[in-house]
Design a protein around this motif. Structure first.
Motif, PDB file in Angstrom:
ATOM      1  N   SER A   1     -10.517   6.582   9.236  1.00  0.00           N
ATOM      2  CA  SER A   1     -10.063   5.229   9.589  1.00  0.00           C
ATOM      3  C   SER A   1      -8.648   4.981   9.067  1.00  0.00           C
ATOM      4  CB  SER A   1     -11.030   4.171   9.039  1.00  0.00           C
ATOM      5  OG  SER A   1     -12.304   4.298   9.621  1.00  0.00           O
ATOM      6  N   LEU A   2      -7.791   5.991   9.199  1.00  0.00           N
ATOM      7  CA  LEU A   2      -6.396   5.905   8.781  1.00  0.00           C
ATOM      8  C   LEU A   2      -5.484   6.273   9.939  1.00  0.00           C
ATOM      9  CD1 LEU A   2      -6.543   7.656   5.278  1.00  0.00           C
ATOM     10  CD2 LEU A   2      -6.415   5.194   5.737  1.00  0.00           C
ATOM     11  N   GLN A   3      -4.263   5.768   9.889  1.00  0.00           N
ATOM     12  CA  GLN A   3      -3.245   6.159  10.842  1.00  0.00           C
ATOM     13  C   GLN A   3      -2.723   7.550  10.473  1.00  0.00           C
ATOM     14  OE1 GLN A   3      -2.358   4.406  13.661  1.00  0.00           O
ATOM     15  NE2 GLN A   3      -4.132   3.180  13.014  1.00  0.00           N
ATOM     16  N   PRO A   4      -2.343   8.376  11.448  1.00  0.00           N
ATOM     17  CA  PRO A   4      -1.857   9.720  11.136  1.00  0.00           C
ATOM     18  C   PRO A   4      -0.727   9.745  10.109  1.00  0.00           C
ATOM     19  CG  PRO A   4      -2.273   9.550  13.472  1.00  0.00           C
ATOM     20  CD  PRO A   4      -2.453   8.169  12.913  1.00  0.00           C
TER      21      PRO A   4
ATOM     22  N   TYR B   1      -6.810  17.245  13.871  1.00  0.00           N
ATOM     23  CA  TYR B   1      -6.229  16.321  12.900  1.00  0.00           C
ATOM     24  C   TYR B   1      -6.382  14.866  13.332  1.00  0.00           C
ATOM     25  CZ  TYR B   1      -4.453  19.923   9.856  1.00  0.00           C
ATOM     26  OH  TYR B   1      -4.377  20.958   8.964  1.00  0.00           O
ATOM     27  N   LEU B   2      -6.309  14.616  14.617  1.00  0.00           N
ATOM     28  CA  LEU B   2      -6.536  13.253  15.086  1.00  0.00           C
ATOM     29  C   LEU B   2      -7.979  12.833  14.840  1.00  0.00           C
ATOM     30  CD1 LEU B   2      -4.495  13.258  18.427  1.00  0.00           C
ATOM     31  CD2 LEU B   2      -3.918  12.132  16.256  1.00  0.00           C
TER      32      LEU B   2
ATOM     33  N   LEU C   1       0.839  -1.186   0.000  1.00  0.00           N
ATOM     34  CA  LEU C   1       0.000   0.000   0.000  1.00  0.00           C
ATOM     35  C   LEU C   1       0.876   1.239   0.000  1.00  0.00           C
ATOM     36  CD1 LEU C   1      -2.660  -1.035   2.653  1.00  0.00           C
ATOM     37  CD2 LEU C   1      -2.987  -0.886   0.178  1.00  0.00           C
ATOM     38  N   PRO C   2       0.456   2.316  -0.665  1.00  0.00           N
ATOM     39  CA  PRO C   2       1.231   3.555  -0.640  1.00  0.00           C
ATOM     40  C   PRO C   2       1.301   4.105   0.768  1.00  0.00           C
ATOM     41  CG  PRO C   2      -0.941   3.938  -1.579  1.00  0.00           C
ATOM     42  CD  PRO C   2      -0.780   2.453  -1.452  1.00  0.00           C
ATOM     43  N   ARG C   3       2.353   4.859   1.048  1.00  0.00           N
ATOM     44  CA  ARG C   3       2.533   5.412   2.389  1.00  0.00           C
ATOM     45  C   ARG C   3       1.414   6.381   2.727  1.00  0.00           C
ATOM     46  NH1 ARG C   3       7.476   9.347   4.342  1.00  0.00           N
ATOM     47  NH2 ARG C   3       6.690   9.741   6.439  1.00  0.00           N
ATOM     48  N   PHE C   4       1.085   7.247   1.771  1.00  0.00           N
ATOM     49  CA  PHE C   4       0.067   8.257   2.017  1.00  0.00           C
ATOM     50  C   PHE C   4      -1.250   7.850   1.370  1.00  0.00           C
ATOM     51  CE2 PHE C   4       4.041  10.985   1.745  1.00  0.00           C
ATOM     52  CZ  PHE C   4       4.231  11.003   3.118  1.00  0.00           C
TER      53      PHE C   4
END
Length: 215
Positions: free
Chosen positions: A158-161, A150-151, A3-6
């Motif tokens: 449903s993504l990690q920061p 932002y959190l 998966l892409p980082r962003f």
């Protein structure tokens, strides 16, 4: 498959997507006139990146004692929303967002402005069909520079920061995004005095390049 980082972009709005500072300043002066207070000596960039609640605290010594804070904010927002058609998009903002949408990149807006102002900004830009959602100051307990906005956006996505790119033009916004653990792009032309960022740029299309590079 890797998966892409962003996976998404969280955009600040004021000064990042829309050149709103002139109208914010005009709305502040107009609110002052409602109570016969002349604020015309204030520089037009006096409160860039500062939440309206903090502006109230700074200006309280100059305001009549009988002004109710909520009425003051409402007067400012009334003028701003009533003249939103004067707003001008930041160069490359809408084109970059549409190009990202074409790549399937998820996008949201995270603002320190009131809900009415956020909605007016989004309408002026014509990006309702691009973003999944927007968060205003009214949607959180604590605004920027606290990381909560932002959190909250990351949780809603449903993504990690670390999977989310934040694009900001102010120190308070950068502080918020960095504290939340997002990858932070600092947009230079609208401010620049925002401290340490992961990427500093004077072109919003640089955000697009992060995703085209496969990150």
């Amino acid at each position: 498959m890797n998966l892409p980082r962003f996976r998404a972009v969280a955009w600040d709005i004021d000064g990042t997507l829309v050149d709103s500072e002139p109208l914010h300043h005009e709305a502040l002066l107009a609110a002052g006139h409602n109570w016969d207070v002349d604020l015309s000596d204030l520089p037009d960039q006096a409160f860039r990146g500062i939440h309206v609640g903090d502006v109230w605290k700074l200006l309280t010594p100059r305001l009549p004692a009988d002004i109710i804070e909520a009425d003051w904010h409402e007067a400012i927002n009334d003028h701003y929303v009533g003249h939103y058609e004067r707003l001008v998009a930041i160069p490359e903002a809408v084109a970059t967002m549409r190009a990202l949408a074409g790549l399937g990149v998820r996008q949201v807006c995270v603002s320190n402005s009131a809900r009415r102002v956020v909605d007016a900004n989004i309408k002026s830009l014509g990006i309702e069909d691009i973003i999944e959602f927007s968060l205003s100051f009214d949607d959180v307990t604590v605004g920027k520079p606290d990381p909560e906005p932002y959190l909250a956006a990351c949780r809603k996505l449903s993504l990690q920061p670390g999977e989310v790119v934040a694009v900001e033009d102010s120190r308070s916004g950068v502080t918020s995004a960095r504290a939340g653990g997002l990858y932070v792009v600092g947009y230079l032309p609208s401010g620049g005095d925002f401290g340490e960022v992961d990427l500093a740029t004077d072109r919003l299309s640089s955000v697009l390049e992060l995703f085209r590079a496969g990150n």
